[in-house]
Design a protein around this motif. Structure first.
Motif, PDB file in Angstrom:
ATOM      1  N   PHE A  72      -1.331   9.757 -17.819  1.00 18.18           N
ATOM      2  CA  PHE A  72      -0.882  10.677 -16.906  1.00 18.18           C
ATOM      3  C   PHE A  72      -2.189  11.274 -16.273  1.00 18.18           C
ATOM      4  CE2 PHE A  72       3.005  10.756 -19.494  1.00 18.18           C
ATOM      5  CZ  PHE A  72       4.011  10.295 -18.638  1.00 18.18           C
ATOM      6  N   ALA A  73      -2.996  11.886 -17.080  1.00 13.41           N
ATOM      7  CA  ALA A  73      -4.232  12.583 -16.554  1.00 13.41           C
ATOM      8  C   ALA A  73      -4.999  11.457 -15.863  1.00 13.41           C
ATOM      9  CB  ALA A  73      -4.896  13.215 -17.848  1.00 13.41           C
ATOM     10  N   GLY A  74      -5.253  10.399 -16.350  1.00  5.57           N
ATOM     11  CA  GLY A  74      -6.118   9.275 -15.972  1.00  5.57           C
ATOM     12  C   GLY A  74      -5.303   8.902 -14.696  1.00  5.57           C
ATOM     13  N   LYS A  75      -4.176   8.857 -14.260  1.00  5.09           N
ATOM     14  CA  LYS A  75      -3.399   8.256 -13.336  1.00  5.09           C
ATOM     15  C   LYS A  75      -3.573   9.402 -11.944  1.00  5.09           C
ATOM     16  CE  LYS A  75       0.998   6.723 -11.477  1.00  5.09           C
ATOM     17  NZ  LYS A  75       2.364   6.757 -11.651  1.00  5.09           N
ATOM     18  N   ARG A  76      -3.657  10.849 -12.486  1.00  2.77           N
ATOM     19  CA  ARG A  76      -3.776  11.832 -11.341  1.00  2.77           C
ATOM     20  C   ARG A  76      -5.017  12.091 -10.768  1.00  2.77           C
ATOM     21  NH1 ARG A  76       0.137  15.478 -11.298  1.00  2.77           N
ATOM     22  NH2 ARG A  76      -1.177  17.119 -10.726  1.00  2.77           N
ATOM     23  N   THR A  77      -6.029  11.442 -11.558  1.00  2.00           N
ATOM     24  CA  THR A  77      -7.664  11.776 -11.191  1.00  2.00           C
ATOM     25  C   THR A  77      -8.386  10.471 -10.727  1.00  2.00           C
ATOM     26  OG1 THR A  77      -8.311  11.584 -13.513  1.00  2.00           O
ATOM     27  CG2 THR A  77      -7.826  13.733 -12.860  1.00  2.00           C
ATOM     28  N   GLN A  78      -7.280   9.458 -10.485  1.00  2.82           N
ATOM     29  CA  GLN A  78      -8.084   8.185  -9.985  1.00  2.82           C
ATOM     30  C   GLN A  78      -8.455   8.340  -8.567  1.00  2.82           C
ATOM     31  OE1 GLN A  78      -5.164   5.033 -10.894  1.00  2.82           O
ATOM     32  NE2 GLN A  78      -4.245   5.688  -9.048  1.00  2.82           N
ATOM     33  N   ARG A  79      -9.571   7.680  -8.315  1.00  7.23           N
ATOM     34  CA  ARG A  79      -9.756   7.705  -6.763  1.00  7.23           C
ATOM     35  C   ARG A  79      -8.884   7.001  -5.722  1.00  7.23           C
ATOM     36  NH1 ARG A  79     -13.011   3.763  -4.038  1.00  7.23           N
ATOM     37  NH2 ARG A  79     -13.282   2.759  -6.055  1.00  7.23           N
ATOM     38  N   VAL A  80      -8.538   7.779  -4.932  1.00  9.70           N
ATOM     39  CA  VAL A  80      -7.446   7.302  -3.615  1.00  9.70           C
ATOM     40  C   VAL A  80      -7.952   5.842  -3.090  1.00  9.70           C
ATOM     41  CG1 VAL A  80      -6.529   7.667  -1.650  1.00  9.70           C
ATOM     42  CG2 VAL A  80      -7.309   9.687  -3.074  1.00  9.70           C
ATOM     43  N   ILE A  81      -7.032   5.054  -3.284  1.00  8.58           N
ATOM     44  CA  ILE A  81      -7.243   3.710  -2.570  1.00  8.58           C
ATOM     45  C   ILE A  81      -6.893   3.589  -1.125  1.00  8.58           C
ATOM     46  CG2 ILE A  81      -6.425   1.361  -3.001  1.00  8.58           C
ATOM     47  CD1 ILE A  81      -5.799   1.984  -5.884  1.00  8.58           C
ATOM     48  N   PRO A  82      -7.860   3.332  -0.301  1.00  7.30           N
ATOM     49  CA  PRO A  82      -7.548   3.056   1.134  1.00  7.30           C
ATOM     50  C   PRO A  82      -6.434   1.897   1.521  1.00  7.30           C
ATOM     51  CG  PRO A  82      -9.765   2.118   0.661  1.00  7.30           C
ATOM     52  CD  PRO A  82      -9.206   2.824  -0.529  1.00  7.30           C
ATOM     53  N   VAL A  83      -5.968   2.351   2.669  1.00 10.21           N
ATOM     54  CA  VAL A  83      -4.677   1.382   2.985  1.00 10.21           C
ATOM     55  C   VAL A  83      -5.560   0.479   3.803  1.00 10.21           C
ATOM     56  CG1 VAL A  83      -2.779   1.214   4.275  1.00 10.21           C
ATOM     57  CG2 VAL A  83      -2.930   2.964   2.857  1.00 10.21           C
ATOM     58  N   VAL A  84      -5.438  -0.712   3.568  1.00 11.42           N
ATOM     59  CA  VAL A  84      -6.106  -1.901   4.216  1.00 11.42           C
ATOM     60  C   VAL A  84      -4.938  -2.440   5.212  1.00 11.42           C
ATOM     61  CG1 VAL A  84      -7.583  -4.168   4.304  1.00 11.42           C
ATOM     62  CG2 VAL A  84      -7.752  -2.179   2.754  1.00 11.42           C
ATOM     63  N   GLU A  85      -5.176  -2.571   6.506  1.00 11.99           N
ATOM     64  CA  GLU A  85      -4.041  -3.419   7.259  1.00 11.99           C
ATOM     65  C   GLU A  85      -4.276  -4.611   7.384  1.00 11.99           C
ATOM     66  OE1 GLU A  85      -4.359  -1.996  11.334  1.00 11.99           O
ATOM     67  OE2 GLU A  85      -3.716   0.394  10.792  1.00 11.99           O
ATOM     68  N   ALA A  86      -3.238  -5.530   7.347  1.00 11.15           N
ATOM     69  CA  ALA A  86      -3.253  -7.022   7.330  1.00 11.15           C
ATOM     70  C   ALA A  86      -4.026  -7.618   8.700  1.00 11.15           C
ATOM     71  CB  ALA A  86      -1.757  -7.574   7.277  1.00 11.15           C
TER      72      ALA A  86
END
Length: 393
Positions: A277-291
């Motif tokens: 839970f804690a590790g999931k909440r503090t992970q870096r945001v993954i940018p959305v890559v358009e196809a």
């Protein structure tokens, strides 16, 4: 660096639990362990400490080896006694063979256990029986047969349900030493070779609770009086295993202590939950890559609009026919040089469409190829027919 609040909450919870467990009153443990190193009611520390005086020996040796290992590796000098007090007397064929040889040579074995193996009973001439649960009786009294050892009124070991007893199956060599109030044997002696087996099936009588209770304390010394005053070995392998405390790992000790055992599991599960839970909440945001876009389609649409806006309908229509026929050649392997009846049949078969639809499309293509000039209407009609053909694939 700012401390993680989830980690602080976890550490605070563990600390509070440890403090609570340390200071709260410990409930009395009534587990029948029969261990010689515990002071709980159903341990045997009191008997083990009194045993040297009872056996008239300077000391009694505790054995932490299987019967087979002890009797084959230990250099025993002279006659001796081997005492077993446990819930179950679990021995395999090798153990039993060595134990029988040990008694045959003139030694003595005392066994007090509820569960006794049938293999031993068949050899010695007895069977350990258990009555139906409806016959349980905690008020059932026990007594010794010898008049000099009997106690008026008998002994009541009220933590025992009174269901266990022994059945003698051999007529000779077996002496009943103790019976319950139903006159069923609970303590017998079997002569074997030059030695004897003393079999008793009420081990609770040898625990701290009844050894220290004035009402039952003399029962132990009377029962053990049938053993001669010889060097005595006390089995702890059946209850504690092979290793002493100084040979046990730290985890073995942790698991043997209820408070430490619970604290260990809380730490493990707490760390798992923290990672999830804690590790999931503090992970870096993954940018959305358009196809990636298919720019080839956009290019074709742009060129088509350019031709159409310039009014070059004939050129655009003929390119449309040329590319369509090239697609048929590549996809279906058709020969598009002659748009005849054979071509029509092959197109309908490979495309899986009615022959009339294929014939109308081929006729439209053939007429367009023969025309000197194609108008906007001809271009739209031709494009609609080709699109209809592609959509019905």
């Amino acid at each position: 660096m700012k401390p993680n609040k989830y980690l602080l909450i976890l550490l605070a919870t563990i600390g509070a639990y440890v403090v609570f467990e340390y200071y709260r009153p410990k409930p009395l443990d009534w587990t029948p362990t029969y261990r010689n190193d515990t002071k709980i009611p159903f341990g045997t520390q009191a008997l083990y400490e009194l045993l040297p005086a009872v056996m008239q020996q300077p000391a009694v040796k505790s054995v932490r080896l299987p019967v087979y290992n002890f009797l084959t590796t230990e250099k025993l000098t002279g006659r001796s006694n081997y005492v077993f007090v446990s819930q179950n007397f679990k021995v395999d064929g090798n153990d039993l063979k060595q134990l029988l040889n040990y008694v045959r040579r003139g030694n003595n074995v005392f066994i007090s256990a509820y569960d006794l193996p049938d293999t031993l009973g068949r050899v010695l001439g007895f069977k350990a029986e258990v009555k139906d649960p409806t016959k349980a009786d905690t008020t059932l009294r026990q007594n010794l047969v010898n008049r000099q050892l009997r106690k008026p009124g008998g002994y009541n070991f009220f933590h025992d349900d009174g269901r266990n007893f022994l059945t003698v199956t051999k007529q000779t060599g077996v002496t009943v030493l103790g019976r319950n109030a139903r006159n069923e044997p609970v303590f017998i002696r079997i002569r074997y070779g030059s030695g004897q087996f003393l079999v008793h099936n009420l081990p609770l009588a040898f625990t701290n609770y009844y050894v220290l209770d004035p009402k039952t304390s003399d029962y132990v010394s009377k029962a053990l009086a049938y053993l001669p005053a010889l060097p005595t070995y006390w089995d702890e392998y059946l209850k504690q295993g092979r290793f002493d405390e100084d040979q046990q790992s730290i985890f073995r000790y942790v698991w043997s202590q209820p408070a430490l055992n619970w604290a260990y599991y809380i730490v493990v599960f707490g760390l798992v939950f923290y990672a999830l839970f804690a590790g999931k909440r503090t992970q870096r945001v993954i940018p959305v890559v358009e196809a990636p876009r298919n720019t080839s389609v956009d290019f074709v649409k742009t060129v088509g609009r350019l031709y159409f806006q310039q009014g070059d309908h004939d050129n655009l229509a003929r390119k449309r026919i040329r590319y369509f026929l090239a697609d048929l050649r590549e996809r279906y392997g058709l020969n598009t040089n002659n748009l005849d009846n054979e071509f029509t049949d092959s197109l309908a078969h490979k495309r899986g469409i009615p022959r009339d639809d294929a014939r109308e499309l081929v006729l439209l293509l053939r007429n367009a190829q023969k025309s000197i000039s194609l108008s906007e209407y001809d271009l739209l009609t031709l494009n609609a027919a080709i699109e209809k053909f592609n959509q019905t694939a």
